[in-house]
Design a protein around this motif. Structure first.
Motif, mmCIF file in Angstrom:
data_model
loop_
_atom_site.group_PDB
_atom_site.id
_atom_site.type_symbol
_atom_site.label_atom_id
_atom_site.label_comp_id
_atom_site.label_asym_id
_atom_site.label_seq_id
_atom_site.Cartn_x
_atom_site.Cartn_y
_atom_site.Cartn_z
ATOM 1 N N ASN A 115 0.855 -1.128 -0.068
ATOM 2 C CA ASN A 115 -0.038 0.008 0.073
ATOM 3 C C ASN A 115 0.793 1.385 -0.134
ATOM 4 O O ASN A 115 0.284 2.412 0.166
ATOM 5 N N ARG A 155 -14.516 -13.855 -4.262
ATOM 6 C CA ARG A 155 -14.523 -12.408 -4.146
ATOM 7 C C ARG A 155 -12.926 -11.917 -3.569
ATOM 8 O O ARG A 155 -12.399 -10.830 -4.086
ATOM 9 N N ALA A 156 -12.628 -12.588 -2.670
ATOM 10 C CA ALA A 156 -11.412 -12.187 -1.832
ATOM 11 C C ALA A 156 -10.270 -12.481 -3.170
ATOM 12 O O ALA A 156 -9.196 -11.628 -3.031
ATOM 13 N N THR A 164 -10.235 -12.810 -6.191
ATOM 14 C CA THR A 164 -10.461 -11.850 -7.283
ATOM 15 C C THR A 164 -9.780 -10.398 -6.922
ATOM 16 O O THR A 164 -9.006 -9.873 -7.600
ATOM 17 N N ASP A 165 -9.751 -9.887 -5.697
ATOM 18 C CA ASP A 165 -9.350 -8.706 -5.487
ATOM 19 C C ASP A 165 -7.796 -8.817 -5.376
ATOM 20 O O ASP A 165 -7.158 -7.684 -5.639
ATOM 21 N N LEU A 166 -7.431 -9.840 -4.873
ATOM 22 C CA LEU A 166 -5.920 -9.948 -4.672
ATOM 23 C C LEU A 166 -5.235 -10.158 -5.934
ATOM 24 O O LEU A 166 -4.441 -9.704 -6.452
ATOM 25 N N SER A 167 -5.927 -11.079 -6.891
ATOM 26 C CA SER A 167 -5.491 -11.268 -8.100
ATOM 27 C C SER A 167 -5.441 -9.956 -8.966
ATOM 28 O O SER A 167 -4.372 -9.641 -9.714
ATOM 29 N N ALA A 168 -6.343 -9.005 -8.762
ATOM 30 C CA ALA A 168 -6.298 -7.832 -9.611
ATOM 31 C C ALA A 168 -5.272 -6.774 -9.091
ATOM 32 O O ALA A 168 -4.409 -6.408 -10.022
ATOM 33 N N ASP A 169 -4.904 -6.737 -7.897
ATOM 34 C CA ASP A 169 -3.621 -6.063 -7.237
ATOM 35 C C ASP A 169 -2.412 -6.531 -7.913
ATOM 36 O O ASP A 169 -1.496 -6.055 -8.122
ATOM 37 N N ASP A 228 -6.134 -3.577 -16.541
ATOM 38 C CA ASP A 228 -7.301 -3.416 -16.150
ATOM 39 C C ASP A 228 -8.446 -3.633 -17.100
ATOM 40 O O ASP A 228 -9.501 -4.319 -16.833
ATOM 41 N N ASP A 256 -11.631 -6.548 -17.098
ATOM 42 C CA ASP A 256 -13.068 -6.124 -16.530
ATOM 43 C C ASP A 256 -14.266 -6.828 -16.934
ATOM 44 O O ASP A 256 -15.416 -6.536 -16.399
ATOM 45 N N TYR A 262 -6.941 -17.003 -12.266
ATOM 46 C CA TYR A 262 -7.593 -15.475 -12.649
ATOM 47 C C TYR A 262 -7.148 -15.542 -14.132
ATOM 48 O O TYR A 262 -6.131 -15.422 -14.840
#
Length: 340
Positions: A22, A154-155, A157-162, A179, A183, A289
């Motif tokens: 972060n 869901r969890a 997916t968020d980690l993979s996107a980052d 990105d 999408d 992913y």
């Protein structure tokens, strides 16, 4: 995080701490570590990822409870034309590389992030057969199975996107480069249940035959090292990939290797059998992913180029993955219509 945030293990898989992702400086250090790992083994472990330990524990416990149900009950949510769920046979992953082997020794349950879309929406996800066009089917037992799986998807997916944003940074691109390729992603969770081997395997038969992953990245939880994951080094030697308490294993797949024109490695790996006489079972949970089905295959160094020519006419991510699925299940027509 320090410059020594990664440590290389004996298994040729570095461990990367994501705790400082972060901060701007932390993201740069992490991205550099990812770049080194993807150029060498194509595998790395992650800690400090932010996925609640309670969710991972619940996912494992609930799913293992399902696999221990009677076969007649599991068959109520079996893969069949139009739906994705339980499979008694996991196909032959080595077939995806045109290597002929006996069927892999595992049972499988799969679900897709697209599995709750309407039939019309799923029909538009490519004009060819693909597992992400199937509807999810959920067991009534154990209690909480569906809600747990949805929370896990869901969890992850968020980690993979980052992680994809960190991949972009590692490749010298804007962090949001990938990105628009995700999408409308068609990702999936597959749990492999490697049951106790009470009958000796056939010659050349493994829990999972040697293969590369077909997509972009995989985030793997494994609950034990017994009869576990191995990767093949450039020397041809096979090395164990130990489980990481509280962490995950990440590896890149064929699409990322194609996008980077081979600069990053999609590495051959397999799941070996336990030692003779062992009655151990094993659970592994890969989250695949996968990008938009129509994401182009051309190298990202030239984002304006047309897709790389392919003699079979494959030009998109979805077509590539679909072809690999068809090879995996070609020898098992009863399961092909529900391949993952």
């Amino acid at each position: 995080m320090t410059e020594h945030a990664t440590t290389r293990t004996a298994s040729f898989v570095p461990i990367i701490d994501l705790t400082d992702r972060n901060t701007e400086s932390g993201r740069r250090i992490i991205a550099d570590a990812i770049h080194r790992a993807c150029e060498t083994s194509g595998f790395f472990g992650i800690t400090g990822h932010g996925i609640p330990a309670e969710l991972v524990t619940r996912m494992c416990a609930t799913t293992r409870e399902f696999f221990l149900l009677p076969d007649t009950e599991k068959d109520l949510v079996a893969h069949r034309p139009g739906v994705s769920g339980f499979r008694r046979a996991g196909g032959s992953t080595a077939h995806s590389l045109d290597r002929k082997t006996p069927p892999d020794l595992c049972e499988v349950f799969s679900a897709h992030v697209t599995g709750d879309l309407s039939q019309d929406e799923r029909d538009r996800l490519g004009n060819y057969w693909a597992s992400w066009k199937l509807a999810n089917i959920w067991p009534s037992r154990p209690t909480g199975f569906e809600s747990t799986w949805r929370a896990y998807m869901r969890a992850l997916t968020d980690l993979s996107a980052d992680l994809m944003r960190l991949f972009a940074l590692a490749l010298g691109l804007d962090e949001d480069f990938f990105d628009d390729k995700f999408d409308r992603h068609v990702s999936s969770v597959t749990v492999n249940y490697y049951y106790p081997q009470r009958v000796p395997p056939l010659p050349g038969q493994l829990r999972r035959g040697a293969h590369t992953d077909w997509g972009t990245l995989t985030i793997l939880h494994q609950d034990t090292d017994i009869g576990g994951l191995q990767i093949r080094l450039p020397s041809g030697e096979w090395r164990d990939v130990p489980m990481i308490p509280g962490g995950f294993i990440v590896n890149i797949g064929d699409l990322t290797a194609l996008w980077t024109a081979g600069r990053w490695r999609s590495t051959l790996h397999r799941v070996v059998n336990p030692a003779a006489g062992s009655d151990a079972s094993r659970l592994s949970i890969p989250f695949f992913y996968l990008p938009n089905h129509d994401a182009p295959l051309h190298p990202i160094a030239d984002s304006t180029a047309s897709a790389a020519p392919d003699p079979s006419g494959i030009s998109t991510a979805g077509q590539w993955i679909s072809r690999k699925m068809q090879k995996t299940f070609a020898a098992d027509p009863e399961n092909f219509e529900s391949a993952d």
